[in-house]
Scaffold this active site. Structure first.
Site, PDB file in Angstrom:
ATOM      1  N   ASP A   9       0.723  -1.241   0.005  1.00 18.00           N
ATOM      2  CA  ASP A   9      -0.101   0.005   0.094  1.00 18.00           C
ATOM      3  C   ASP A   9       0.743   1.295   0.128  1.00 18.00           C
ATOM      4  O   ASP A   9       1.493   1.533   1.062  1.00 18.00           O
ATOM      5  CB  ASP A   9      -0.936   0.006   1.147  1.00 18.00           C
ATOM      6  CG  ASP A   9      -1.990  -1.159   1.312  1.00 18.00           C
ATOM      7  OD1 ASP A   9      -1.633  -2.237   0.880  1.00 18.00           O
ATOM      8  OD2 ASP A   9      -3.013  -1.098   1.704  1.00 18.00           O
ATOM      9  N   GLU A  40      -4.224   1.979  -3.016  1.00 16.99           N
ATOM     10  CA  GLU A  40      -5.525   2.361  -2.552  1.00 16.99           C
ATOM     11  C   GLU A  40      -5.375   3.509  -1.756  1.00 16.99           C
ATOM     12  O   GLU A  40      -6.311   4.411  -1.195  1.00 16.99           O
ATOM     13  CB  GLU A  40      -6.179   1.405  -1.722  1.00 16.99           C
ATOM     14  CG  GLU A  40      -5.736   0.898  -0.600  1.00 16.99           C
ATOM     15  CD  GLU A  40      -6.432   0.309   0.720  1.00 16.99           C
ATOM     16  OE1 GLU A  40      -7.867   0.000   0.312  1.00 16.99           O
ATOM     17  OE2 GLU A  40      -5.906   0.012   1.976  1.00 16.99           O
ATOM     18  N   ASN A  41      -4.167   4.041  -1.057  1.00 14.88           N
ATOM     19  CA  ASN A  41      -4.007   5.085  -0.218  1.00 14.88           C
ATOM     20  C   ASN A  41      -3.245   5.933  -0.727  1.00 14.88           C
ATOM     21  O   ASN A  41      -2.381   6.907  -0.185  1.00 14.88           O
ATOM     22  CB  ASN A  41      -3.333   4.696   1.129  1.00 14.88           C
ATOM     23  CG  ASN A  41      -3.945   3.469   1.655  1.00 14.88           C
ATOM     24  OD1 ASN A  41      -3.544   2.224   1.775  1.00 14.88           O
ATOM     25  ND2 ASN A  41      -5.204   3.699   2.307  1.00 14.88           N
ATOM     26  N   ASN A  68     -10.522  -1.315   0.055  1.00 15.56           N
ATOM     27  CA  ASN A  68     -11.341  -0.649   0.786  1.00 15.56           C
ATOM     28  C   ASN A  68     -11.502   0.749   0.549  1.00 15.56           C
ATOM     29  O   ASN A  68     -12.466   1.422   0.469  1.00 15.56           O
ATOM     30  CB  ASN A  68     -11.745  -0.871   2.252  1.00 15.56           C
ATOM     31  CG  ASN A  68     -10.571  -0.699   2.988  1.00 15.56           C
ATOM     32  OD1 ASN A  68      -9.514  -1.201   2.476  1.00 15.56           O
ATOM     33  ND2 ASN A  68     -10.449   0.212   4.049  1.00 15.56           N
ATOM     34  N   HIS A  69     -10.449   1.591   0.239  1.00 14.09           N
ATOM     35  CA  HIS A  69     -10.108   2.959  -0.164  1.00 14.09           C
ATOM     36  C   HIS A  69     -10.158   3.042  -1.433  1.00 14.09           C
ATOM     37  O   HIS A  69     -10.102   4.464  -2.086  1.00 14.09           O
ATOM     38  CB  HIS A  69      -8.864   3.426   0.459  1.00 14.09           C
ATOM     39  CG  HIS A  69      -9.141   3.559   2.148  1.00 14.09           C
ATOM     40  ND1 HIS A  69      -9.714   4.131   2.685  1.00 14.09           N
ATOM     41  CD2 HIS A  69      -8.250   2.870   3.166  1.00 14.09           C
ATOM     42  CE1 HIS A  69      -9.749   4.140   3.938  1.00 14.09           C
ATOM     43  NE2 HIS A  69      -8.916   3.159   4.164  1.00 14.09           N
ATOM     44  N   HIS A 152      -6.630  -8.379   0.004  1.00 12.26           N
ATOM     45  CA  HIS A 152      -6.839  -7.189   0.851  1.00 12.26           C
ATOM     46  C   HIS A 152      -7.774  -7.312   1.853  1.00 12.26           C
ATOM     47  O   HIS A 152      -8.829  -7.424   1.833  1.00 12.26           O
ATOM     48  CB  HIS A 152      -7.146  -5.849  -0.066  1.00 12.26           C
ATOM     49  CG  HIS A 152      -7.029  -4.759   0.508  1.00 12.26           C
ATOM     50  ND1 HIS A 152      -5.642  -4.274   0.205  1.00 12.26           N
ATOM     51  CD2 HIS A 152      -7.787  -3.921   1.374  1.00 12.26           C
ATOM     52  CE1 HIS A 152      -5.886  -2.785   1.092  1.00 12.26           C
ATOM     53  NE2 HIS A 152      -7.030  -2.584   1.563  1.00 12.26           N
ATOM     54  N   HIS A 177      -3.457  -4.292   3.316  1.00  9.67           N
ATOM     55  CA  HIS A 177      -4.479  -3.618   4.013  1.00  9.67           C
ATOM     56  C   HIS A 177      -4.153  -3.348   5.654  1.00  9.67           C
ATOM     57  O   HIS A 177      -4.261  -2.296   5.836  1.00  9.67           O
ATOM     58  CB  HIS A 177      -5.808  -4.537   3.947  1.00  9.67           C
ATOM     59  CG  HIS A 177      -6.682  -3.858   4.995  1.00  9.67           C
ATOM     60  ND1 HIS A 177      -7.363  -2.444   4.699  1.00  9.67           N
ATOM     61  CD2 HIS A 177      -7.435  -4.155   6.240  1.00  9.67           C
ATOM     62  CE1 HIS A 177      -8.417  -2.185   5.597  1.00  9.67           C
ATOM     63  NE2 HIS A 177      -8.403  -3.005   6.639  1.00  9.67           N
ATOM     64  N   HIS A 179      -1.096  -2.772   6.695  1.00 12.14           N
ATOM     65  CA  HIS A 179       0.141  -1.784   6.500  1.00 12.14           C
ATOM     66  C   HIS A 179       1.106  -2.249   7.493  1.00 12.14           C
ATOM     67  O   HIS A 179       1.991  -1.455   7.760  1.00 12.14           O
ATOM     68  CB  HIS A 179      -0.304  -0.295   7.160  1.00 12.14           C
ATOM     69  CG  HIS A 179      -1.281   0.259   5.966  1.00 12.14           C
ATOM     70  ND1 HIS A 179      -1.629   1.877   5.870  1.00 12.14           N
ATOM     71  CD2 HIS A 179      -2.089  -0.268   4.845  1.00 12.14           C
ATOM     72  CE1 HIS A 179      -2.304   1.788   4.782  1.00 12.14           C
ATOM     73  NE2 HIS A 179      -2.507   0.771   3.991  1.00 12.14           N
TER      74      HIS A 179
END
Ligand SMILES: [Fe+2]
Ligand SMILES: [Fe+2]
Length: 270
Positions: A9, A40-41, A68-69, A152, A177, A179
């Site tokens: 991520d 995603e981030n 999810n992001h 994820h 996910h 991190h």
């Protein structure tokens, strides 16, 4: 042999800067054939924008996965239409923009299918990733011998279960996910490289990428706080997998966790 680099991520500008400084040197040093990154981030910790996705491709990322992001920045939704190398979890409800799989080709001509799925334990209730992933594998098996899965998910147990579910069916499953990088990388008995979580590429003096003072305050007061991406102690986290394109089996998996100084040393050829 085909060598795959996965970058965990990418969080905000600090994460993108590590990729900008380090990716070409990493590819060169480890003779990488294909680069996959979870994005995603990438946009200030929440989602990804078209400009950032374009920049990451320009820097050498071949396939981008999400989680999810994925939809946090609304402007990314139409981007999915014309940019199939940006994928999102395959087990979202029907009608979600984009796709959960992309088949890439390396410079040497090997096809690599990248599948993104998302867990359901302590996360949004979506379709069953264990069943959906089998459908996605069936759909690409003729096209690609090497299959790469980014799962994820939050719960270690769900990720380990998925690893065993996929052993012998795919070349590699990496978890994303949380991190936080786990130290359990290995090649499972039927030839699937596995790691529960590759960790994040971003500021590590933080709470999973977010400014630590505001998160501590949130835990102490239970009041909402503004989430700002942290900046200190950036590290590039990921994994390198060696795969046999004739069999689709992995032969090795190696964790990557590099500080900004490590990356400068890599660039200097030290
Ligand atoms: Fe993330
Ligand atoms: Fe996530």
């Amino acid at each position: 042999m085909t060598r795959l680099l996965f970058i965990g991520d990418i969080v905000g500008r600090p994460g993108r800067e590590l990729v900008r400084r380090g990716l070409a040197a990493l590819v060169n040093r480890h003779k990488i054939d294909l680069v996959v990154a979870n994005v995603e981030n990438a946009a200030a910790g929440f989602g990804v924008t078209p400009d950032i996705a374009d920049d990451l491709v320009e820097l050498g990322v071949h396939v981008m996965t999400g989680g999810n992001h994925t939809w946090d920045k609304k402007e990314i939704i139409p981007y999915f239409q014309d940019h199939p190398r940006l994928i999102r979890p395959a087990n979202l409800p029907p009608g979600a923009p984009g796709r959960g799989v992309y088949v890439a080709r390396t410079a040497s001509g090997a096809s690599v299918a990248v599948i993104n799925i998302m867990g359901r334990v302590f996360m949004t209730a979506i379709d069953d990733p264990f069943r959906v992933v089998l459908d996605e594998i069936d759909a690409v098996r003729q096209e690609a011998k090497i299959i790469f899965v980014d799962f994820h998910a939050e719960a270690t147990s769900e990720k380990i279960a998925m690893g065993w579910h996929l052993d012998g069916r795919v070349t590699v499953m990496v978890g994303t996910h949380t991190h936080v990088q786990t130290a359990d990388e290995r090649v499972l008995p039927r030839g699937t490289a596995y790691i529960t979580d590759v960790g994040m590429t971003g500021p590590h003096d933080s709470v999973i990428g977010v400014d630590r003072a505001s998160i501590v305050q949130r835990f102490m007061t239970a009041l909402p706080q503004k989430f700002e991406t942290a900046t200190e102690n950036p590290r590039l986290n990921g994994a390198i997998v060696t795969a046999d394109e004739a069999t689709g089996r992995a032969t090795a998996i190696e964790r990557v966790s590099l500080s900004a100084d490590d990356i400068e040393a890599l660039r200097a050829g030290v």
